[in-house]
Every structure is written in C-alpha cells, then in structure tokens.
Motif scaffolding. Structure first.
Motif, PDB file in Angstrom:
ATOM      1  N   ASP A   6       0.868  -1.162   0.000  1.00  0.00           N
ATOM      2  CA  ASP A   6       0.000   0.000   0.000  1.00  0.00           C
ATOM      3  C   ASP A   6       0.913   1.223   0.000  1.00  0.00           C
ATOM      4  OD1 ASP A   6      -2.719   1.253   0.384  1.00  0.00           O
ATOM      5  OD2 ASP A   6      -1.652   2.047   2.135  1.00  0.00           O
ATOM      6  N   VAL A   7       1.119   1.789  -1.166  1.00  0.00           N
ATOM      7  CA  VAL A   7       2.118   2.838  -1.367  1.00  0.00           C
ATOM      8  C   VAL A   7       1.939   3.993  -0.396  1.00  0.00           C
ATOM      9  CG1 VAL A   7       2.992   4.537  -3.030  1.00  0.00           C
ATOM     10  CG2 VAL A   7       2.472   2.214  -3.782  1.00  0.00           C
ATOM     11  N   ASP A   8       0.700   4.458  -0.219  1.00  0.00           N
ATOM     12  CA  ASP A   8       0.478   5.661   0.574  1.00  0.00           C
ATOM     13  C   ASP A   8       0.683   5.456   2.071  1.00  0.00           C
ATOM     14  OD1 ASP A   8      -0.059   7.490  -1.572  1.00  0.00           O
ATOM     15  OD2 ASP A   8      -1.939   6.415  -1.856  1.00  0.00           O
ATOM     16  N   SER A   9       0.583   4.229   2.559  1.00  0.00           N
ATOM     17  CA  SER A   9       0.854   4.011   3.985  1.00  0.00           C
ATOM     18  C   SER A   9       2.254   3.432   4.219  1.00  0.00           C
ATOM     19  CB  SER A   9      -0.209   3.099   4.602  1.00  0.00           C
ATOM     20  OG  SER A   9      -0.141   1.798   4.057  1.00  0.00           O
ATOM     21  N   TYR A  11       5.133   4.311   2.648  1.00  0.00           N
ATOM     22  CA  TYR A  11       6.161   5.350   2.574  1.00  0.00           C
ATOM     23  C   TYR A  11       5.699   6.613   3.291  1.00  0.00           C
ATOM     24  CZ  TYR A  11       8.128   2.466  -1.146  1.00  0.00           C
ATOM     25  OH  TYR A  11       8.662   1.431  -1.860  1.00  0.00           O
ATOM     26  N   THR A  12       6.656   7.407   3.749  1.00  0.00           N
ATOM     27  CA  THR A  12       6.328   8.713   4.323  1.00  0.00           C
ATOM     28  C   THR A  12       6.015   9.684   3.193  1.00  0.00           C
ATOM     29  OG1 THR A  12       8.602   9.555   4.248  1.00  0.00           O
ATOM     30  CG2 THR A  12       7.939   8.312   6.235  1.00  0.00           C
ATOM     31  N   GLU A  13       5.359  10.762   3.540  1.00  0.00           N
ATOM     32  CA  GLU A  13       5.051  11.803   2.554  1.00  0.00           C
ATOM     33  C   GLU A  13       6.348  12.341   1.929  1.00  0.00           C
ATOM     34  OE1 GLU A  13       2.321  13.563   0.234  1.00  0.00           O
ATOM     35  OE2 GLU A  13       1.789  12.279   1.917  1.00  0.00           O
ATOM     36  N   LEU A  16       7.592   9.824  -0.608  1.00  0.00           N
ATOM     37  CA  LEU A  16       6.737   9.829  -1.795  1.00  0.00           C
ATOM     38  C   LEU A  16       6.996  11.033  -2.690  1.00  0.00           C
ATOM     39  CD1 LEU A  16       3.361   8.631  -0.256  1.00  0.00           C
ATOM     40  CD2 LEU A  16       4.829   7.346  -1.831  1.00  0.00           C
ATOM     41  N   ASN A  17       7.330  12.155  -2.076  1.00  0.00           N
ATOM     42  CA  ASN A  17       7.564  13.374  -2.840  1.00  0.00           C
ATOM     43  C   ASN A  17       9.006  13.535  -3.308  1.00  0.00           C
ATOM     44  OD1 ASN A  17       4.879  14.254  -2.719  1.00  0.00           O
ATOM     45  ND2 ASN A  17       5.215  15.128  -0.693  1.00  0.00           N
ATOM     46  N   GLY A  29       6.712   8.502  -5.364  1.00  0.00           N
ATOM     47  CA  GLY A  29       5.282   8.185  -5.321  1.00  0.00           C
ATOM     48  C   GLY A  29       4.713   7.895  -6.699  1.00  0.00           C
ATOM     49  N   ARG A  33       3.323   4.120  -7.454  1.00  0.00           N
ATOM     50  CA  ARG A  33       1.915   3.975  -7.857  1.00  0.00           C
ATOM     51  C   ARG A  33       1.806   3.431  -9.280  1.00  0.00           C
ATOM     52  NH1 ARG A  33       1.956   9.133  -5.384  1.00  0.00           N
ATOM     53  NH2 ARG A  33       1.160   8.983  -3.263  1.00  0.00           N
TER      54      ARG A  33
END
Length: 187
Positions: A6-9, A11-13, A16-17, A29, A33
């Motif tokens: 689950d990519v969004d949970s 990795y940290t923001e 991802l950025n 990110g 994704r």
C-alpha cells in the motif's frame, strides 16, 4: 510470485515526494503507484492463473495489502526481507493468517530467525528462506550453509522448511542449497 504494498501508507510523505525519475513521473510516489498492482490487475492475474492451473502467491509488505489479498484465500504468502524490521505488521499478520508463510531472511541475523519462530506460531508451515541481498550474488558469497542451519532447526519443528532465494548467476547455489536441505528454491 508477485509483490503488493500500500504505497500511501508504506512510505512517508517525504519519501513519496522525493525525486525519482520513471516513465510514470518524477517522484518516488509516481513510480511506486505506476508499478503497483491494482485490484483489477490482481483479478486478472488470478483469473489467468486459474485458467492455466498456475498457483500464484504474493510478497505482502503491509497489513492493508494483506487485507486486500485475503479475498483470494492465499494458501501461501511471503514476507520479504526488506520488511524484517516491520515487527508490528508481522505480529498482525501472524495473528490473522494461519496458512503457509515464506519468510526471507536476507540481510538479517539469528535474532530475526528467533523472532520469526516466536511470532508465526500458528502458521501451518514456515519456509525459512535464506538469501543474500546482493544482485547478482557472487558465487563465493552465497553462504548456503545457512540452509543447512535451517534444516537443523526443521528437525525439531516439522513446520519449518528450509528454502533458498537464489540471486546468484547459474545454478550452483541452488544445487548446493538442495544438497543442504532446501525444500523451496526461488530464482
């Protein structure tokens, strides 16, 4: 074998950025994704494998991904060595999943094997999968003696099955691991 996270949970923001060029964009990110298996892709994989009588399984890197894959009633799942320090997830997984589990032990020490044996007490079977986390692994660094150690552990617990993940070129590491007791080879 496929892989799911689950990519969004996972990795940290900030991660991802961070910059990461790929055909999908310019951040990590975007890349993660872009390569992640969607529910529709998993449905297609399952349908195709059923059609051709191929059993598939998945490396599952986090609990949301495990929950997403439960609908396929997996007989076998894998915990990759990249998440050997994600102990809370592994505890959650062990509390819910009773089937066969493959645990890769690349870049870990005996403490991790002890953790696995303490954590997955309800698992039907546990493949302890030795691997060296180098691509490719030089033949001299395969250290297949670890498979022999896992074989020794299996004598006291029939649920334990020695295994080997071959990142080396050729077949020598795989052949030696079979001679050392491996019951599963991942190449």
């Amino acid at each position: 074998k496929v892989q799911k996270r689950d990519v969004d949970s996972f990795y940290t923001e900030e991660q991802l950025n961070s910059y990461y060029w790929s055909p999908f964009g310019e951040t990590l990110g975007d890349y993660r994704r872009g390569v992640e298996l969607s529910d529709a892709m998993l449905d297609l994989l399952d349908e195709t494998c059923r059609k051709y009588e191929i059993e598939w399984f998945c490396s599952i890197l986090d609990f949301p991904s495990y929950q997403a894959l439960k609908r396929f009633n997996p007989r076998l799942i894998k915990v990759p060595s990249t998440i050997s320090n994600h102990r809370e997830y592994q505890k959650q997984l062990a509390e819910d999943y009773r089937g066969t589990i493959v645990v890769s032990t690349g870049y870990t020490e005996q403490e991790y094997v002890d953790h696995v044996l303490r954590t997955y007490t309800q698992s039907e079977a546990i493949y302890l999968m030795h691997c060296i986390s180098a691509y490719p692994t030089p033949r001299s660094a395969c250290n297949v003696a670890v498979v022999g150690e896992y074989n020794a552990i299996s004598r006291n617990d029939p649920r334990i099955l020695p295994a080997y993940s071959s990142h080396d070129l050729g077949a020598m590491g795989s052949m030696l691991s079979i001679a050392s007791g491996a019951r599963m080879i991942e190449k």
